[in-house]
Design an enzyme around this catalytic site. Structure first.
Site, PDB file in Angstrom:
ATOM      1  N   ASN A 263      39.985  45.768  39.029  1.00 32.12           N
ATOM      2  CA  ASN A 263      40.064  45.943  37.747  1.00 32.12           C
ATOM      3  C   ASN A 263      41.605  46.584  37.431  1.00 32.12           C
ATOM      4  O   ASN A 263      41.354  47.984  37.519  1.00 32.12           O
ATOM      5  CB  ASN A 263      38.858  46.418  36.957  1.00 32.12           C
ATOM      6  CG  ASN A 263      39.179  46.583  35.557  1.00 32.12           C
ATOM      7  OD1 ASN A 263      40.155  46.105  34.900  1.00 32.12           O
ATOM      8  ND2 ASN A 263      38.433  47.471  34.778  1.00 32.12           N
ATOM      9  N   TRP A 264      42.567  45.829  37.025  1.00 35.02           N
ATOM     10  CA  TRP A 264      43.958  46.535  36.909  1.00 35.02           C
ATOM     11  C   TRP A 264      43.903  47.161  35.454  1.00 35.02           C
ATOM     12  O   TRP A 264      44.997  47.795  35.074  1.00 35.02           O
ATOM     13  CB  TRP A 264      45.015  45.649  36.946  1.00 35.02           C
ATOM     14  CG  TRP A 264      45.352  45.594  38.399  1.00 35.02           C
ATOM     15  CD1 TRP A 264      44.597  45.712  39.722  1.00 35.02           C
ATOM     16  CD2 TRP A 264      46.578  45.030  39.075  1.00 35.02           C
ATOM     17  NE1 TRP A 264      45.315  45.628  40.772  1.00 35.02           N
ATOM     18  CE2 TRP A 264      46.454  45.121  40.469  1.00 35.02           C
ATOM     19  CE3 TRP A 264      47.773  44.523  38.500  1.00 35.02           C
ATOM     20  CZ2 TRP A 264      47.740  44.974  41.346  1.00 35.02           C
ATOM     21  CZ3 TRP A 264      48.853  44.155  39.359  1.00 35.02           C
ATOM     22  CH2 TRP A 264      48.844  44.426  40.715  1.00 35.02           C
ATOM     23  N   LYS A 265      42.812  46.686  34.522  1.00 38.29           N
ATOM     24  CA  LYS A 265      43.227  47.059  33.178  1.00 38.29           C
ATOM     25  C   LYS A 265      44.339  46.934  32.755  1.00 38.29           C
ATOM     26  O   LYS A 265      44.862  45.841  32.938  1.00 38.29           O
ATOM     27  CB  LYS A 265      42.543  48.884  32.890  1.00 38.29           C
ATOM     28  CG  LYS A 265      41.389  49.249  34.090  1.00 38.29           C
ATOM     29  CD  LYS A 265      40.972  50.651  33.687  1.00 38.29           C
ATOM     30  CE  LYS A 265      40.087  50.938  34.724  1.00 38.29           C
ATOM     31  NZ  LYS A 265      39.110  52.198  34.287  1.00 38.29           N
TER      32      LYS A 265
ATOM     33  N   HIS B  45      32.842  45.997  29.898  1.00 40.46           N
ATOM     34  CA  HIS B  45      33.265  47.141  30.643  1.00 40.46           C
ATOM     35  C   HIS B  45      33.071  48.364  29.528  1.00 40.46           C
ATOM     36  O   HIS B  45      33.416  48.064  28.291  1.00 40.46           O
ATOM     37  CB  HIS B  45      34.741  46.974  30.862  1.00 40.46           C
ATOM     38  CG  HIS B  45      35.361  47.910  31.822  1.00 40.46           C
ATOM     39  ND1 HIS B  45      35.658  49.155  31.325  1.00 40.46           N
ATOM     40  CD2 HIS B  45      35.381  48.012  33.003  1.00 40.46           C
ATOM     41  CE1 HIS B  45      36.056  50.019  32.300  1.00 40.46           C
ATOM     42  NE2 HIS B  45      35.869  49.379  33.398  1.00 40.46           N
TER      43      HIS B  45
ATOM     44  N   GLU C 232      35.000  50.382  28.752  1.00 40.47           N
ATOM     45  CA  GLU C 232      36.177  50.847  27.976  1.00 40.47           C
ATOM     46  C   GLU C 232      36.067  49.817  26.754  1.00 40.47           C
ATOM     47  O   GLU C 232      36.735  50.406  25.707  1.00 40.47           O
ATOM     48  CB  GLU C 232      37.521  50.793  28.716  1.00 40.47           C
ATOM     49  CG  GLU C 232      37.653  51.829  29.558  1.00 40.47           C
ATOM     50  CD  GLU C 232      38.419  51.640  31.061  1.00 40.47           C
ATOM     51  OE1 GLU C 232      39.033  50.655  31.054  1.00 40.47           O
ATOM     52  OE2 GLU C 232      38.239  52.626  31.869  1.00 40.47           O
TER      53      GLU C 232
ATOM     54  N   GLU D 281      28.376  50.760  36.546  1.00 40.51           N
ATOM     55  CA  GLU D 281      29.347  51.627  36.268  1.00 40.51           C
ATOM     56  C   GLU D 281      29.167  52.802  35.534  1.00 40.51           C
ATOM     57  O   GLU D 281      28.985  52.733  34.076  1.00 40.51           O
ATOM     58  CB  GLU D 281      30.593  50.926  35.810  1.00 40.51           C
ATOM     59  CG  GLU D 281      31.097  49.889  36.433  1.00 40.51           C
ATOM     60  CD  GLU D 281      32.494  49.492  36.301  1.00 40.51           C
ATOM     61  OE1 GLU D 281      33.359  49.545  37.087  1.00 40.51           O
ATOM     62  OE2 GLU D 281      32.902  49.329  35.008  1.00 40.51           O
TER      63      GLU D 281
ATOM     64  N   GLY E 118      37.022  56.343  36.113  1.00 41.20           N
ATOM     65  CA  GLY E 118      38.561  57.097  35.726  1.00 41.20           C
ATOM     66  C   GLY E 118      38.528  58.697  35.826  1.00 41.20           C
ATOM     67  O   GLY E 118      39.604  59.228  35.500  1.00 41.20           O
TER      68      GLY E 118
ATOM     69  N   SER F 175      35.436  55.483  40.093  1.00 35.81           N
ATOM     70  CA  SER F 175      36.055  56.358  41.020  1.00 35.81           C
ATOM     71  C   SER F 175      35.785  56.108  42.573  1.00 35.81           C
ATOM     72  O   SER F 175      35.724  56.941  43.308  1.00 35.81           O
ATOM     73  CB  SER F 175      35.846  58.040  40.743  1.00 35.81           C
ATOM     74  OG  SER F 175      36.342  58.167  39.208  1.00 35.81           O
TER      75      SER F 175
ATOM     76  N   GLY G   4      38.774  50.513  39.673  1.00 37.15           N
ATOM     77  CA  GLY G   4      39.847  50.615  38.687  1.00 37.15           C
ATOM     78  C   GLY G   4      41.169  51.185  39.322  1.00 37.15           C
ATOM     79  O   GLY G   4      41.821  50.544  40.034  1.00 37.15           O
ATOM     80  N   GLY G   5      41.357  52.246  39.249  1.00 32.75           N
ATOM     81  CA  GLY G   5      42.469  52.985  39.647  1.00 32.75           C
ATOM     82  C   GLY G   5      42.927  52.978  40.885  1.00 32.75           C
ATOM     83  O   GLY G   5      44.066  52.555  41.190  1.00 32.75           O
TER      84      GLY G   5
END
Ligand code: PEP
Length: 254
Positions: free
Chosen positions: A9-11, A95, A97, A163, A169, A209, A230-231
């Site tokens: 997930n590159w956001k 998600h 976010e 999640e 994150g 994470s 993600g990151g």
């Protein structure tokens, strides 16, 4: 046997060039290995380039959201059928976010997921508790509430991502035991909603994470069938290292 699914997930990071280069690496490394499913979800503007590179390989490209209506006056939104038209096979829905910053609720997320499945997309449906709820001992109650909407979905085109919001994150990962407890609970719960056969076949991903150095332990849990990353998915080497942690992986071309 559930085939592990590892999704990036590159956001709101990366454009067409970066996504195309990243997918090129994924195709070269994992594109002909049927033992693992790899999904790359860059921002909307990067989807055509990424989908073109992934075309014909085992690497799938996915969106990060889609609308609950099939078309209409919804400025700024994207319909699931538009993602299908690009050659996409997956979309992330619900998600945290989206829930935190854009007013997503269980009901709207469920509507998006239903629309995605109507259009032929498979859905990575995200849920998870906040730190406040975990500290109050309400994690499983939250998962029970959030997962109720899964009853309206087709298990065949569905993966669920557990999640915990406090792990996304933040660099703070759930322990393997915490993840397994939540995943096992969700599998039982989904068994009640969609049937035990469907629950046994359903992939439940962990997200929050995930890094190269904690992926093996998390992915080694009985009910953890992959990861939503993600990151750490922004770097092809790190994401590749995470994919290789999925049990049984065999890279053929590197
Ligand atoms: C995510 O965005 O779904 C996620 C899990 O992010 P991170 O890996 O950065 O915690």
């Amino acid at each position: 046997m559930r085939r592990p699914l590892v999704a990036a997930n590159w956001k709101m990071h990366g454009g067409p060039d970066a996504a195309a280069k990243f997918v090129e690496v994924m195709v070269a490394r994992f594109g002909d290995d049927p033992s693992r499913e790899v999904v790359v979800c860059p921002p909307f503007t990067a989807l055509p380039a990424a989908a073109m590179i992934a075309s014909g390989s085992a690497i799938a490209v996915g969106g990060q959201n889609c609308h609950w209506e099939d078309k209409g006056a919804f400025t700024g939104e994207v319909a699931a059928s538009m993602l299908v038209e690009l050659g996409l096979r997956w979309v992330i829905v619900g998600h945290s976010e989206r829930r935190q910053y854009f007013g997503e609720t269980d009901a709207t997320a469920a509507g998006r997921a239903r629309a995605a499945q109507r259009a032929g997309l498979s859905v990575i449906y995200c849920l998870g508790e906040t730190l406040e709820k975990r500290e109050a001992g309400e994690t499983l109650a939250v998962l029970e509430r959030q997962s109720a909407v899964l009853a309206g979905l087709d298990a065949g085109g569905l993966a669920v991502a557990y999640e915990p919001v406090w792990a996304i994150g933040t660099g703070r990962t759930a322990t393997a035991a915490q993840a397994e407890e939540a995943h096992a609970f969700l599998r039982g719960r989904i068994g009640g909603l969609l049937g035990t056969d469907a629950a046994a076949a359903l992939r439940i991903l962990y997200g929050g994470s995930v890094k190269a150095d904690n992926a093996a332990e998390l992915l080694g849990q009985e009910d953890v069938d992959g990861a939503l990353v993600g990151g750490a998915s922004l770097d092809a080497e790190t994401f590749s290292a995470i994919i290789r942690c999925a049990p049984g992986f065999t890279a053929r071309r590197e």
